[in-house]
Design a protein around this motif. Structure first.
Motif, short mmCIF file in Angstrom:
data_model
loop_
_atom_site.label_atom_id
_atom_site.label_comp_id
_atom_site.label_asym_id
_atom_site.label_seq_id
_atom_site.Cartn_x
_atom_site.Cartn_y
_atom_site.Cartn_z
N SER A 45 0.85 -1.21 0.00
CA SER A 45 0.00 0.00 0.00
C SER A 45 0.88 1.25 0.00
CB SER A 45 -0.94 0.01 1.21
OG SER A 45 -0.23 0.24 2.39
N LEU A 46 2.18 1.06 0.21
CA LEU A 46 3.11 2.19 0.30
C LEU A 46 3.91 2.38 -0.98
CD1 LEU A 46 4.54 4.23 2.27
CD2 LEU A 46 6.08 2.36 2.85
N ASP A 107 8.27 4.01 6.49
CA ASP A 107 7.50 2.84 6.03
C ASP A 107 6.26 2.54 6.88
OD1 ASP A 107 9.40 2.74 4.12
OD2 ASP A 107 10.43 0.96 4.86
N ILE A 108 5.44 3.56 7.01
CA ILE A 108 4.15 3.39 7.66
C ILE A 108 3.17 2.87 6.60
CG2 ILE A 108 2.25 4.56 8.85
CD1 ILE A 108 4.90 4.52 10.43
N VAL A 110 -0.64 0.63 6.12
CA VAL A 110 -1.79 -0.14 6.58
C VAL A 110 -2.35 -0.85 5.35
CG1 VAL A 110 -4.08 0.01 7.65
CG2 VAL A 110 -2.26 1.56 8.40
N GLN A 115 -7.51 0.13 6.18
CA GLN A 115 -7.31 1.56 6.39
C GLN A 115 -8.57 2.19 6.98
OE1 GLN A 115 -5.79 3.15 2.65
NE2 GLN A 115 -3.96 1.87 2.78
N GLY A 116 -8.37 3.27 7.72
CA GLY A 116 -9.50 3.99 8.32
C GLY A 116 -10.00 3.39 9.61
N LYS A 118 -8.01 3.35 12.41
CA LYS A 118 -7.10 3.91 13.43
C LYS A 118 -5.83 3.09 13.64
CE LYS A 118 -10.05 7.17 15.10
NZ LYS A 118 -10.57 7.89 14.02
N GLY A 120 -3.22 2.98 11.67
CA GLY A 120 -2.08 3.85 11.35
C GLY A 120 -1.73 4.73 12.55
N ALA A 121 -2.75 5.33 13.15
CA ALA A 121 -2.52 6.20 14.32
C ALA A 121 -1.96 5.39 15.49
CB ALA A 121 -3.82 6.90 14.70
N ASN A 142 9.25 11.91 6.41
CA ASN A 142 8.87 12.50 5.13
C ASN A 142 7.57 11.89 4.66
OD1 ASN A 142 11.31 13.99 4.79
ND2 ASN A 142 12.33 12.09 4.22
N ASP A 146 -0.67 14.30 0.44
CA ASP A 146 -1.94 13.65 0.79
C ASP A 146 -1.95 13.15 2.24
OD1 ASP A 146 -2.81 14.06 -1.72
OD2 ASP A 146 -2.41 12.02 -2.44
N ASN A 147 -0.77 12.92 2.81
CA ASN A 147 -0.72 12.36 4.16
C ASN A 147 -0.41 13.39 5.24
OD1 ASN A 147 -1.37 9.70 3.50
ND2 ASN A 147 0.73 9.24 2.91
N ARG A 149 -2.22 15.71 6.56
CA ARG A 149 -3.28 15.82 7.57
C ARG A 149 -3.24 14.65 8.56
NH1 ARG A 149 -5.01 18.37 10.77
NH2 ARG A 149 -7.15 18.38 11.47
N TYR A 151 -0.62 12.98 9.53
CA TYR A 151 0.47 13.17 10.50
C TYR A 151 0.19 14.35 11.43
CZ TYR A 151 3.02 9.47 8.24
OH TYR A 151 3.38 8.23 7.77
N LYS A 153 -2.71 15.05 12.55
CA LYS A 153 -3.61 14.46 13.56
C LYS A 153 -2.83 13.61 14.57
CE LYS A 153 -8.03 14.76 11.39
NZ LYS A 153 -9.31 14.17 11.09
N1 ACO Z 1 -5.80 12.60 4.87
C1 ACO Z 1 -6.47 13.18 5.89
N2 ACO Z 1 -6.77 12.54 7.07
C2 ACO Z 1 -6.37 11.26 7.17
C3 ACO Z 1 -5.68 10.58 6.14
C4 ACO Z 1 -5.38 11.30 4.95
N3 ACO Z 1 -4.69 10.76 3.94
N4 ACO Z 1 -5.42 9.31 6.56
C5 ACO Z 1 -5.94 9.21 7.80
N5 ACO Z 1 -6.52 10.38 8.16
C6 ACO Z 1 -7.15 10.71 9.44
C7 ACO Z 1 -8.33 9.80 9.74
O1 ACO Z 1 -9.53 10.30 9.19
C8 ACO Z 1 -8.34 9.82 11.27
O2 ACO Z 1 -8.91 11.03 11.69
P1 ACO Z 1 -9.81 11.12 13.04
O3 ACO Z 1 -8.92 10.67 14.17
O4 ACO Z 1 -10.21 12.54 13.11
O5 ACO Z 1 -10.95 10.17 12.83
C9 ACO Z 1 -6.83 9.88 11.62
O6 ACO Z 1 -6.20 10.46 10.47
C10 ACO Z 1 -6.23 8.52 11.91
O7 ACO Z 1 -6.48 7.71 10.76
P2 ACO Z 1 -6.21 6.13 10.75
O8 ACO Z 1 -7.51 5.41 10.72
O9 ACO Z 1 -5.26 5.76 11.82
O10 ACO Z 1 -5.51 5.97 9.33
P3 ACO Z 1 -5.04 4.61 8.63
O11 ACO Z 1 -5.06 3.48 9.57
O12 ACO Z 1 -5.78 4.45 7.36
O13 ACO Z 1 -3.51 4.95 8.29
C11 ACO Z 1 -2.14 5.68 6.46
C12 ACO Z 1 -3.17 6.08 7.52
C13 ACO Z 1 -0.89 5.14 7.16
C14 ACO Z 1 -1.76 6.93 5.67
C15 ACO Z 1 -2.76 4.57 5.56
O14 ACO Z 1 -3.90 5.09 4.93
C16 ACO Z 1 -1.82 3.99 4.53
O15 ACO Z 1 -1.17 2.98 4.79
N6 ACO Z 1 -1.75 4.60 3.32
C17 ACO Z 1 -0.93 4.07 2.23
C18 ACO Z 1 0.56 4.08 2.54
C19 ACO Z 1 1.06 5.46 2.96
O16 ACO Z 1 0.82 6.47 2.32
N7 ACO Z 1 1.81 5.49 4.09
C20 ACO Z 1 2.40 6.69 4.66
C21 ACO Z 1 3.73 6.94 4.00
S1 ACO Z 1 4.71 8.22 4.79
C22 ACO Z 1 5.83 7.39 5.79
O17 ACO Z 1 5.93 6.20 5.75
C23 ACO Z 1 6.69 8.17 6.77
#
Ligand code: ACO
Length: 167
Positions: A45-46, A107-108, A110, A115-116, A118, A120-121, A142, A146-147, A149, A151, A153
């Motif tokens: 997914s990353l 390398d975060i 989900v 996803q969605g 919590k 990731g949080a 980094n 798109d991400n 917001r 971080y 949070k």
């Molecule tokens: N934009 C805005 N808000 C977001 C986003 C986003 N892209 N993703 C999550 N949120 C919000 C959620 O709505 C939630 O808000 P709330 O607490 O107000 O309800 C809060 O952030 C926590 O969300 P989670 O449910 O924990 O998010 P999730 O488990 O889906 O993990 C992640 C988020 C890691 C970005 C996931 O969607 C993912 O794996 N995406 C693809 C891979 C990716 O992009 N990874 C990050 C790379 S950066 C790095 O590795 C350093």
């Protein structure tokens, strides 16, 4: 799971508040036996994973473990016995800040079907807690626009710019 099979000491994840995961899930350090548990599918997914064989996985795991500064953490769906979320903290030893330590989050990921929820949080909060325990004075990461917001949070804020050179 025996402690020698884990990448780092599971005690670092012990916290009354942060280690709470939804019912049916477990958070733990990466294990040397995790190759067939869905880590790669999760990382898909990353980014592009490439062809990582079990031998490559084990060798990389052992290299990380020998360094003692990698905290690859996973969330497991206990019913399916599958890794559904992962994230890495590693620590960088510096001379500045009185020989301070900086934590880097990498390398975060989900799994797309999870996803969605919590997860990731939860991963981020636990990596933050490890960084506090190992006495990092800050954590950096980094991410793409798109991400940001997500971080924010999780308590991060935008600072400086990232420069990249692919080799
Ligand atoms: N934009 C805005 N808000 C977001 C986003 C986003 N892209 N993703 C999550 N949120 C919000 C959620 O709505 C939630 O808000 P709330 O607490 O107000 O309800 C809060 O952030 C926590 O969300 P989670 O449910 O924990 O998010 P999730 O488990 O889906 O993990 C992640 C988020 C890691 C970005 C996931 O969607 C993912 O794996 N995406 C693809 C891979 C990716 O992009 N990874 C990050 C790379 S950066 C790095 O590795 C350093």
């Amino acid at each position: 799971m025996r402690s020698g099979e884990l990448l780092y000491d599971e005690e670092l994840l012990r916290s009354e508040l942060l280690s709470i995961v939804p019912p049916g899930y477990k958070i733990r350090p990466l294990s040397i036996h995790d190759y067939k548990k869905g880590l790669m599918e999760c990382l898909e997914s990353l980014t592009v994973i490439g062809n990582v064989t079990e031998q490559m996985f084990v060798e990389r795991f052992l290299k990380m473990k020998s360094k003692g500064s990698y905290y690859v953490t996973v969330v497991v769906d206990e019913v399916k016995d599958k890794i559904v979320a992962t994230g890495t903290l590693f620590n960088e030893f510096k001379f500045v800040r009185s020989c301070g330590t900086v934590g880097h989050i990498e390398d975060i990921a989900v799994h797309k079907d999870y996803q969605g929820k919590k997860l990731g949080a939860i991963i981020i909060n636990n990596l933050k807690n490890i960084a506090i325990k190992i006495q990092c004075y800050k954590i950096t990461l980094n991410c793409n626009n798109d991400n940001i917001r997500f971080y924010e949070k999780c308590g991060f804020s935008l600072k400086d710019n990232q420069m990249t050179l692919y080799l």
